[in-house]
Scaffold this motif. Structure first.
Motif, PDB file in Angstrom:
ATOM      1  N   GLU A  97      -9.177   3.762  -0.942  1.00  0.00           N
ATOM      2  CA  GLU A  97     -10.154   2.937  -0.248  1.00  0.00           C
ATOM      3  C   GLU A  97      -9.347   1.894   0.504  1.00  0.00           C
ATOM      4  O   GLU A  97      -8.589   1.142  -0.097  1.00  0.00           O
ATOM      5  CB  GLU A  97     -11.097   2.254  -1.230  1.00  0.00           C
ATOM      6  N   VAL A  98      -9.512   1.873   1.820  1.00  0.00           N
ATOM      7  CA  VAL A  98      -8.747   0.950   2.646  1.00  0.00           C
ATOM      8  C   VAL A  98      -9.710  -0.023   3.307  1.00  0.00           C
ATOM      9  O   VAL A  98     -10.678   0.386   3.945  1.00  0.00           O
ATOM     10  CB  VAL A  98      -7.930   1.705   3.722  1.00  0.00           C
ATOM     11  N   GLY A  99      -9.443  -1.299   3.123  1.00  0.00           N
ATOM     12  CA  GLY A  99     -10.242  -2.346   3.748  1.00  0.00           C
ATOM     13  C   GLY A  99      -9.471  -3.005   4.860  1.00  0.00           C
ATOM     14  O   GLY A  99      -8.521  -2.437   5.406  1.00  0.00           O
ATOM     15  N   GLU A 100      -9.860  -4.217   5.178  1.00  0.00           N
ATOM     16  CA  GLU A 100      -9.225  -4.950   6.269  1.00  0.00           C
ATOM     17  C   GLU A 100      -7.762  -5.254   5.982  1.00  0.00           C
ATOM     18  O   GLU A 100      -6.905  -5.043   6.820  1.00  0.00           O
ATOM     19  CB  GLU A 100      -9.970  -6.250   6.523  1.00  0.00           C
ATOM     20  N   ARG A 101      -7.499  -5.780   4.778  1.00  0.00           N
ATOM     21  CA  ARG A 101      -6.132  -6.177   4.435  1.00  0.00           C
ATOM     22  C   ARG A 101      -5.663  -5.598   3.117  1.00  0.00           C
ATOM     23  O   ARG A 101      -4.560  -5.867   2.689  1.00  0.00           O
ATOM     24  CB  ARG A 101      -6.054  -7.705   4.362  1.00  0.00           C
ATOM     25  N   GLN A 102      -6.541  -4.857   2.444  1.00  0.00           N
ATOM     26  CA  GLN A 102      -6.218  -4.377   1.109  1.00  0.00           C
ATOM     27  C   GLN A 102      -6.516  -2.891   0.970  1.00  0.00           C
ATOM     28  O   GLN A 102      -7.297  -2.328   1.733  1.00  0.00           O
ATOM     29  CB  GLN A 102      -7.040  -5.136   0.062  1.00  0.00           C
ATOM     30  N   ALA A 103      -5.882  -2.299  -0.034  1.00  0.00           N
ATOM     31  CA  ALA A 103      -6.121  -0.894  -0.344  1.00  0.00           C
ATOM     32  C   ALA A 103      -6.160  -0.724  -1.855  1.00  0.00           C
ATOM     33  O   ALA A 103      -5.480  -1.441  -2.590  1.00  0.00           O
ATOM     34  CB  ALA A 103      -5.015  -0.019   0.244  1.00  0.00           C
ATOM     35  N   ALA A 104      -6.973   0.212  -2.308  1.00  0.00           N
ATOM     36  CA  ALA A 104      -7.033   0.596  -3.719  1.00  0.00           C
ATOM     37  C   ALA A 104      -6.771   2.097  -3.780  1.00  0.00           C
ATOM     38  O   ALA A 104      -7.228   2.850  -2.918  1.00  0.00           O
ATOM     39  CB  ALA A 104      -8.392   0.264  -4.307  1.00  0.00           C
ATOM     40  N   ARG A 125       2.637   3.393 -10.484  1.00  0.00           N
ATOM     41  CA  ARG A 125       2.028   2.194  -9.885  1.00  0.00           C
ATOM     42  C   ARG A 125       3.036   1.415  -9.044  1.00  0.00           C
ATOM     43  O   ARG A 125       2.764   1.055  -7.909  1.00  0.00           O
ATOM     44  CB  ARG A 125       1.485   1.269 -10.972  1.00  0.00           C
ATOM     45  N   ARG A 126       4.204   1.147  -9.640  1.00  0.00           N
ATOM     46  CA  ARG A 126       5.230   0.372  -8.912  1.00  0.00           C
ATOM     47  C   ARG A 126       5.631   1.060  -7.617  1.00  0.00           C
ATOM     48  O   ARG A 126       5.731   0.425  -6.564  1.00  0.00           O
ATOM     49  CB  ARG A 126       6.469   0.170  -9.791  1.00  0.00           C
ATOM     50  N   ASN A 127       5.874   2.362  -7.672  1.00  0.00           N
ATOM     51  CA  ASN A 127       6.350   3.093  -6.500  1.00  0.00           C
ATOM     52  C   ASN A 127       5.270   3.199  -5.420  1.00  0.00           C
ATOM     53  O   ASN A 127       5.565   3.039  -4.234  1.00  0.00           O
ATOM     54  CB  ASN A 127       6.843   4.487  -6.911  1.00  0.00           C
ATOM     55  N   VAL A 128       4.038   3.460  -5.821  1.00  0.00           N
ATOM     56  CA  VAL A 128       2.942   3.571  -4.856  1.00  0.00           C
ATOM     57  C   VAL A 128       2.693   2.221  -4.182  1.00  0.00           C
ATOM     58  O   VAL A 128       2.573   2.140  -2.961  1.00  0.00           O
ATOM     59  CB  VAL A 128       1.659   4.114  -5.534  1.00  0.00           C
ATOM     60  N   ILE A 129       2.637   1.163  -4.975  1.00  0.00           N
ATOM     61  CA  ILE A 129       2.413  -0.172  -4.413  1.00  0.00           C
ATOM     62  C   ILE A 129       3.528  -0.542  -3.444  1.00  0.00           C
ATOM     63  O   ILE A 129       3.271  -0.999  -2.325  1.00  0.00           O
ATOM     64  CB  ILE A 129       2.289  -1.231  -5.535  1.00  0.00           C
ATOM     65  N   SER A 130       4.751  -0.332  -3.854  1.00  0.00           N
ATOM     66  CA  SER A 130       5.897  -0.670  -3.009  1.00  0.00           C
ATOM     67  C   SER A 130       5.866   0.105  -1.693  1.00  0.00           C
ATOM     68  O   SER A 130       6.047  -0.476  -0.613  1.00  0.00           O
ATOM     69  CB  SER A 130       7.197  -0.372  -3.765  1.00  0.00           C
ATOM     70  N   ILE A 132       3.312   1.663  -0.106  1.00  0.00           N
ATOM     71  CA  ILE A 132       2.186   1.318   0.776  1.00  0.00           C
ATOM     72  C   ILE A 132       2.381  -0.064   1.388  1.00  0.00           C
ATOM     73  O   ILE A 132       2.188  -0.247   2.592  1.00  0.00           O
ATOM     74  CB  ILE A 132       0.846   1.405   0.017  1.00  0.00           C
ATOM     75  N   GLU A 133       2.765  -1.039   0.570  1.00  0.00           N
ATOM     76  CA  GLU A 133       2.922  -2.390   1.093  1.00  0.00           C
ATOM     77  C   GLU A 133       4.053  -2.484   2.107  1.00  0.00           C
ATOM     78  O   GLU A 133       3.919  -3.158   3.126  1.00  0.00           O
ATOM     79  CB  GLU A 133       3.103  -3.393  -0.046  1.00  0.00           C
ATOM     80  N   GLN A 134       5.159  -1.781   1.864  1.00  0.00           N
ATOM     81  CA  GLN A 134       6.277  -1.823   2.804  1.00  0.00           C
ATOM     82  C   GLN A 134       5.954  -1.101   4.105  1.00  0.00           C
ATOM     83  O   GLN A 134       6.326  -1.557   5.178  1.00  0.00           O
ATOM     84  CB  GLN A 134       7.526  -1.211   2.181  1.00  0.00           C
ATOM     85  N   GLU A 139      -2.132  -5.070   1.323  1.00  0.00           N
ATOM     86  CA  GLU A 139      -1.963  -5.484  -0.061  1.00  0.00           C
ATOM     87  C   GLU A 139      -2.653  -4.440  -0.936  1.00  0.00           C
ATOM     88  O   GLU A 139      -3.817  -4.116  -0.722  1.00  0.00           O
ATOM     89  CB  GLU A 139      -2.611  -6.852  -0.292  1.00  0.00           C
ATOM     90  N   VAL A 140      -1.951  -3.912  -1.915  1.00  0.00           N
ATOM     91  CA  VAL A 140      -2.535  -2.928  -2.825  1.00  0.00           C
ATOM     92  C   VAL A 140      -3.107  -3.686  -4.017  1.00  0.00           C
ATOM     93  O   VAL A 140      -2.382  -4.334  -4.767  1.00  0.00           O
ATOM     94  CB  VAL A 140      -1.492  -1.887  -3.276  1.00  0.00           C
TER      95      VAL A 140
END
Length: 166
Positions: A97-104, A125-130, A132-134, A139-140
């Protein structure tokens, strides 16, 4: 209002317009998240499928992940592998789910036998967050990991059994 003040007001309005984020539907009906950055000389749009592919690749990079997806998704994936011109979908087992500034992100996996599942989930979790954010600047907010199965590998045989075919 002076000409200079009018030009300044128009420039301010353009900058505020650049910070607006909207969501649209693609021709296929999938939502496209539009993330526009203020101060840029144009707009950047990131589709949900892009975020899902990044998450799928990041999840597969972790040792201990045997496969990604639930039972049905993996069966469909196996069929896709056999068909000419198709391959494994990078988004298999991934829901975003992707919003304006965040994703889940929701990730479904099959773990390898012997791996500590809680540590595997934390690494995913760490790898996916890193990733996507990079890559996107989003922001995840959360990465939910569901373990659907455990793979025992081909070499594991029940004790006391002998091979019927050599």
């Amino acid at each position: 209002m002076s000409e200079n003040a009018t030009a300044t007001a128009a420039a301010t309005e353009r900058k505020s317009d650049a910070a607006v984020t909207t969501e649209q539907k693609s021709p296929a009906g999938r939502e496209i998240a539009r993330r526009d950055t203020a101060g840029d000389r144009g707009r950047t749009s990131i589709a949900d499928i892009v975020v899902a592919k990044i998450a799928g690749i990041a999840a597969r990079e972790i040792d201990g992940v045997y496969d990604v997806g639930g039972t049905t998704e993996r069966v469909v994936g196996k069929v896709r592998e056999v068909l000419p011109g198709t391959g494994v979908s990078a988004t298999q087992g991934i829901d975003v789910e992707v919003g304006e500034r965040q994703a889940a992100v929701d990730v479904s996996i099959v773990a390898e036998y012997g791996v500590a599942i809680h540590q595997l989930a934390a690494a995913i979790r760490r790898n996916v967050i890193s990733a996507i954010e990079q890559m996107t600047g989003l922001e995840v907010t959360e990465v939910n990991v569901t373990v659907h199965d455990v793979n025992f590998g081909d070499e594991v045989e029940p004790s006391g059994s002998s091979r019927r075919v050599e």
